[in-house]
Design an enzyme around this catalytic site. Structure first.
Site, PDB file in Angstrom:
ATOM      1  N   ASP A 191       0.867  -1.185   0.000  1.00  0.00           N
ATOM      2  CA  ASP A 191       0.000   0.000   0.000  1.00  0.00           C
ATOM      3  C   ASP A 191       0.899   1.228   0.000  1.00  0.00           C
ATOM      4  OD1 ASP A 191      -2.251   1.853   0.558  1.00  0.00           O
ATOM      5  OD2 ASP A 191      -3.327   0.014   1.021  1.00  0.00           O
ATOM      6  N   HIS A 254      -3.101   3.099  -4.340  1.00  0.00           N
ATOM      7  CA  HIS A 254      -2.479   2.588  -3.113  1.00  0.00           C
ATOM      8  C   HIS A 254      -1.064   2.063  -3.388  1.00  0.00           C
ATOM      9  CE1 HIS A 254      -6.002   2.741  -0.402  1.00  0.00           C
ATOM     10  NE2 HIS A 254      -6.678   2.588  -1.509  1.00  0.00           N
ATOM     11  N   GLU A 318     -10.164   2.427  -4.926  1.00  0.00           N
ATOM     12  CA  GLU A 318      -9.838   3.835  -4.651  1.00  0.00           C
ATOM     13  C   GLU A 318      -8.685   4.373  -5.506  1.00  0.00           C
ATOM     14  OE1 GLU A 318     -11.151   4.320  -0.046  1.00  0.00           O
ATOM     15  OE2 GLU A 318      -9.178   3.460  -0.347  1.00  0.00           O
ATOM     16  N   TYR A 422     -16.236  -4.008   8.693  1.00  0.00           N
ATOM     17  CA  TYR A 422     -15.040  -3.152   8.772  1.00  0.00           C
ATOM     18  C   TYR A 422     -14.626  -2.984  10.228  1.00  0.00           C
ATOM     19  CZ  TYR A 422     -13.890  -2.201   4.054  1.00  0.00           C
ATOM     20  OH  TYR A 422     -13.421  -2.355   2.776  1.00  0.00           O
ATOM     21  N   GLU A 475      -4.581   1.543   9.312  1.00  0.00           N
ATOM     22  CA  GLU A 475      -3.955   2.875   9.370  1.00  0.00           C
ATOM     23  C   GLU A 475      -3.743   3.310  10.821  1.00  0.00           C
ATOM     24  OE1 GLU A 475      -6.445   2.083   7.340  1.00  0.00           O
ATOM     25  OE2 GLU A 475      -6.558   3.410   5.586  1.00  0.00           O
TER      26      GLU A 475
HETATM   27  C1  TNX Z   1     -11.028   1.816   2.346  1.00  0.00           C
HETATM   28  S1  TNX Z   1     -11.743  -1.043   1.705  1.00  0.00           S
HETATM   29  C2  TNX Z   1      -9.970   1.099   1.821  1.00  0.00           C
HETATM   30  C3  TNX Z   1      -8.751   0.925   2.639  1.00  0.00           C
HETATM   31  C4  TNX Z   1      -8.819   1.705   3.919  1.00  0.00           C
HETATM   32  C5  TNX Z   1     -10.189   1.547   4.527  1.00  0.00           C
HETATM   33  C6  TNX Z   1     -10.340   2.226   5.858  1.00  0.00           C
HETATM   34  C7  TNX Z   1     -10.811  -0.716   0.579  1.00  0.00           C
HETATM   35  C8  TNX Z   1     -10.851  -1.626  -0.525  1.00  0.00           C
HETATM   36  N1  TNX Z   1     -10.045   0.380   0.660  1.00  0.00           N
HETATM   37  O1  TNX Z   1      -7.625   1.279   1.888  1.00  0.00           O
HETATM   38  O2  TNX Z   1      -7.836   1.212   4.775  1.00  0.00           O
HETATM   39  O3  TNX Z   1     -11.149   2.089   3.644  1.00  0.00           O
HETATM   40  O4  TNX Z   1     -11.540   1.876   6.480  1.00  0.00           O
END
Ligand code: TNX
Length: 538
Positions: A191, A254, A318, A422, A475
């Site tokens: 990441d 990431h 993301e 989560y 995190e």
């Molecule tokens: C979203 S879930 C992300 C992670 C973060 C998380 C924090 C996902 C596929 N991506 O990179 O750590 O939210 O809740």
């Protein structure tokens, strides 16, 4: 008269003993088995076990597990002497992970597949844990259990990319989740905050990418990586406990850790920006970079050789497309050439090539289901994921859409909906994690337990759902004690969602069965969070 009183007294004792054992035998079973019943009759006495008969490929490991359980719970070292017998039979025709336990007066028979037998021992352990009165006397009530999982994919995701977890801590965690019949551990190995896996053909990945804090030593939480040798050993350790490890390499977003090591894999217009592991964000691997495809060819080949799992997870979440591909001349030219309307459509080409590499290594890909970046609006979309990709639903509120689209387009789906799974979200008001800068919603254990992975859909609309995943994004989670605090006890609720059919589940029943398990986790040295809010006295 005296005789009548005596008779009534015995009768009363008998009834009390009966009701106590009737309750206690099931009181720690978690996840709840498919079928569990207590029979009348005298208890099995562990003190009279003269023989353990076990014919399996790894009998030694299994016998060792069994004798450890009995010693831990009763202080009895098996075998002792006497006519009682424990028979363990591996059945090649048994369904994977299924098992039967039959406890009668003189005999305990355990049957199942190899993985089923391992789980039978975990259930047996919980029988001893729950049936305190019998257990302290070295006895086990007569019980019959038939069990098999509702879902084949019951995963936990750990995130040592954000904060490094030493191998020994991961082993400890594996021991704990195995008790609750989880069978997959997904490791989020790369990441923005770190590259945690040794890649022999590209040592800079770890030499640079594994060190977020150059002055911090190499034992975490900011720094550290796993050697291939350590990971292979971890794979075996997990496999003996019926846990498969799935590696995750997050691309194309990431990815600052790899870009810090190899800046030219990013879009050329961002070449002069400083890339610092864990400090720079929003960078992506360039869809146009031939070298990126070459480097990942090496990475995926090495990763495929370390992990026997048929899956490699390639992230896909993301991706900051607008800050990268949308502004990159090379990407724009690529878009034009392919006749694409938006830069995110380049995901087709990017993942098309990356998945070819995955296939060449005889693996299948898993990706996070992204409806934001990869989802053309309204009705006229083409669901862009190649058919053999398994998707994971995660974004809050988008899960129903994800279930529907994966079904229509023939994808397998794993359920990790933010609303329930989560586990980096806080468990109560003002509780950890103290670093909650994206305003994560409180996710109580009750909310977690409410997950029905089928979302209550008609049978024909949920056949593609393979299971569940608890995600432990890190995190804000700096070490294994914090992981355990966030994971336990909510992870037990998700374990039950993955294993038990709905008819066997109830929130009230779960709360009761949770209590002896918390006691047991404490004895194992697990730093769980006390769920004070569900105490019947509050
Ligand atoms: C979203 S879930 C992300 C992670 C973060 C998380 C924090 C996902 C596929 N991506 O990179 O750590 O939210 O809740």
């Amino acid at each position: 008269m005296n005789k009548t009183i005596l008779y009534l007294w015995f009768l009363l004792q008998f009834i009390i003993a009966g009701t106590i054992t009737a309750q206690d035998n099931l009181s720690a079973l978690l996840p709840m088995p498919l079928k569990a019943e207590q029979r009348d009759g005298r208890s099995f006495e562990l003190n009279n076990v003269g023989e353990i008969e076990c014919q399996m490929s790894d009998s030694l490991f299994i016998i060792n597990e069994l004798t450890n359980i009995v010693k831990y719970r009763t202080d009895i070292e098996l075998p002792v002497k006497g006519g009682n017998k424990i028979i363990i039979k591996e059945e090649s025709s048994a369904l994977p992970e299924s098992y039967k336990i039959d406890i009668s007066k003189k005999r305990i028979t355990i049957e199942g597949s190899r993985s089923g037998i391992y789980y039978a021992l975990k259930t047996f352990d919980q029988i001893l844990l729950g049936d305190v009165t019998n257990t302290t006397n070295g006895k086990v009530a007569q019980i019959y259990i038939e069990d098999a999982p509702r879902y084949t994919h019951r995963a936990v995701m750990l995130d040592p990319a954000r904060h490094f977890l030493p191998i020994e801590d991961i082993k400890f965690f594996i021991d704990q989740i195995a008790k609750y019949k989880y069978n997959i551990l997904q490791l989020h190995l790369t990441d923005d905050q770190g590259w945690r896996i040794e890649i022999k053909s590209h040592p800079a990945l770890t030499n640079i990418g594994a060190f977020r804090n150059p002055n911090g030593g190499n034992k975490g939480p900011d720094n550290g990586y796993y050697t291939q040798k350590q990971l292979k050993e971890l794979v075996n350790y997990a496999a003996a406990r019926n846990i498969e490890i799935i590696p995750e390499l997050d691309i194309p977003g990431h990815s600052v850790a790899i870009l810090a090591a190899y800046p030219h894999l990013g879009c050329s217009f961002r070449q002069n920006e400083k890339k610092e592991v864990g400090h720079t964000t929003n960078m992506m691997i360039c869809a146009h970079s031939e070298e990126a495809y070459c480097v990942y060819e090496d990475i995926i080949r090495e990763v495929a050789q370390i992990f026997p799992s048929k899956f490699i997870h390639l992230g896909g979440d993301e991706a900051a497309v607008n800050e990268n591909w949308a502004k990159c001349d090379d990407c724009k030219a690529m878009m034009k050439k392919a006749g694409y309307a938006k830069p995110s459509d380049l995901m087709n080409i990017f993942f098309g090539r990356m998945l070819d590499i995955v296939h060449k290594n005889n693996k299948k890909a898993i990706l996070w289901c992204e409806l934001d970046n990869m989802w053309p609006p309204a009705n006229n979309y083409l669901f862009p994921y190649p058919k053999d990709v398994t998707l994971v639903t995660w974004r809050n509120a988008l899960t129903p859409k994800c279930i529907e689209l994966t079904r229509i387009n023939g994808h397998n789906l794993i359920m990790a909906p933010g609303e329930h799974t989560y586990l980096d979200y806080p468990q109560w008001h003002n509780d950890l994690p103290e670093f909650n800068n994206w305003g994560m919603p409180i996710t109580t254990i009750e909310q977690t337990y409410k997950l029905d992975p089928s979302y209550n859909l008609p049978a024909e609309e949920q056949q593609h759902i393979q299971g569940v995943m608890a995600t432990m994004w890190a995190e804000a989670i700096k070490d294994i004690n914090r992981v355990n605090y966030m994971f336990f006890p909510r992870g037990l609720a998700i374990a039950e969602a993955g294993w038990s059919i709905m008819q066997q589940r109830s929130w009230e029943g779960f709360k009761k069965r949770l209590m002896p398990n918390l006691n047991d986790l404490m004895r194992s040295g697990v730093s769980f969070r006390v769920p004070f809010e569900i105490s019947p006295r509050r």
